[in-house]
Design an enzyme around this catalytic site. Structure first.
Site, PDB file in Angstrom:
ATOM      1  N   HIS A  19       3.381 -12.279   6.000  1.00 53.28           N
ATOM      2  CA  HIS A  19       2.373 -11.238   6.233  1.00 53.28           C
ATOM      3  C   HIS A  19       1.949 -10.555   4.930  1.00 53.28           C
ATOM      4  CE1 HIS A  19       0.212  -9.620   9.523  1.00 53.28           C
ATOM      5  NE2 HIS A  19       1.003  -8.633   9.887  1.00 53.28           N
ATOM      6  N   ASN A  66      -0.377  -1.912  10.300  1.00 55.98           N
ATOM      7  CA  ASN A  66      -1.290  -1.469  11.351  1.00 55.98           C
ATOM      8  C   ASN A  66      -1.960  -0.136  11.048  1.00 55.98           C
ATOM      9  OD1 ASN A  66       0.946   0.126  11.722  1.00 55.98           O
ATOM     10  ND2 ASN A  66       1.119  -0.224  13.926  1.00 55.98           N
ATOM     11  N   ASP A  91      -3.309 -12.496   4.939  1.00 52.17           N
ATOM     12  CA  ASP A  91      -2.784 -13.729   5.522  1.00 52.17           C
ATOM     13  C   ASP A  91      -3.651 -14.157   6.693  1.00 52.17           C
ATOM     14  OD1 ASP A  91      -1.534 -11.245   6.638  1.00 52.17           O
ATOM     15  OD2 ASP A  91      -0.729 -12.643   8.105  1.00 52.17           O
ATOM     16  N   ASN A 112      -3.520  -7.045  12.614  1.00 58.50           N
ATOM     17  CA  ASN A 112      -3.473  -5.590  12.760  1.00 58.50           C
ATOM     18  C   ASN A 112      -3.994  -4.845  11.532  1.00 58.50           C
ATOM     19  OD1 ASN A 112      -2.482  -5.559  15.383  1.00 58.50           O
ATOM     20  ND2 ASN A 112      -0.354  -5.691  14.699  1.00 58.50           N
TER      21      ASN A 112
END
Length: 203
Positions: A19, A66, A91, A112
């Protein structure tokens, strides 16, 4: 001026996660172009300088993924930048490993970080999509993106970060098509044009 944002989760625990490849690529840009030391600003770490003829702000949000949009919106407001001068490196599950694509606007594909940026800033910003592949099952996605790159994946991850850094002047200048092409050729020359997709058998 361009605002270049590298997405990831903060702290050593997440530093090697799939991520976090956006933040890894931004770190490579920072090193390659000798920009100013990172400073705590805009709910993140920021650096200013020039890449080629373009003035740039690099930003790594230190909110969790997020909430990335809070940091990005704060920097965008401070510099009074139009949305078209925002470039987000992130990503991308829907691209095979070591594939890099650039697009303006579009969907968020369940990401997110992009969801938060779109909510706070709007949707028509540039995305540098850094392929990490898909684990093959939607139920596995959470653990996959929050897992570290395997040792066997590190060569292509480093190659992607290096290629993005090498040609960052093009993305800073708004020449997205040439940037994408040069990155592809650089990765192809290193043998990373078609790395194995995780979760897929060899063919």
């Amino acid at each position: 001026m361009k605002l270049l944002v590298g997405l990831g989760n903060p702290g050593a625990r997440y530093a090697g996660n799939r991520h976090n490849i956006g933040a890894m690529a931004l770190d490579a840009i920072h090193r390659r172009h000798g920009l100013a030391p990172w400073r705590r600003r805009f709910q993140g770490e920021a650096s200013e300088g020039a890449i080629g003829r373009e003035r740039v702000i690099l930003l790594k949000p230190t909110t969790y993924m997020n909430e990335s949009g809070r940091a990005v919106a704060e920097a965008q407001r401070f510099y009074k930048l139009p949305l078209a001068d925002l470039v987000v490196l992130h990503d991308e599950l829907d691209l095979p490993p070591a594939k890099v694509r650039v697009k303006l606007g579009g969907g968020i594909a369940g990401h997110n970080g992009l969801r938060s940026i779109t909510a706070h800033c709007g949707n028509e910003y540039w995305r540098v999509r850094l392929g990490i592949g898909h684990p093959g099952d939607k139920a596995l996605v959470h653990d996959y993106v929050l897992g570290d790159f395997a040792k066997s994946e590190r060569p292509w991850v480093e190659a992607v970060a290096d290629a993005v850094a090498d040609f960052a002047e093009l993305i800073a200048a708004g020449d997205d098509a040439t940037f994408q092409n040069r990155v592809h050729l650089a990765l192809d020359s290193k043998g990373f044009a078609n790395p194995k997709r995780p979760g897929r058998p060899e063919t």
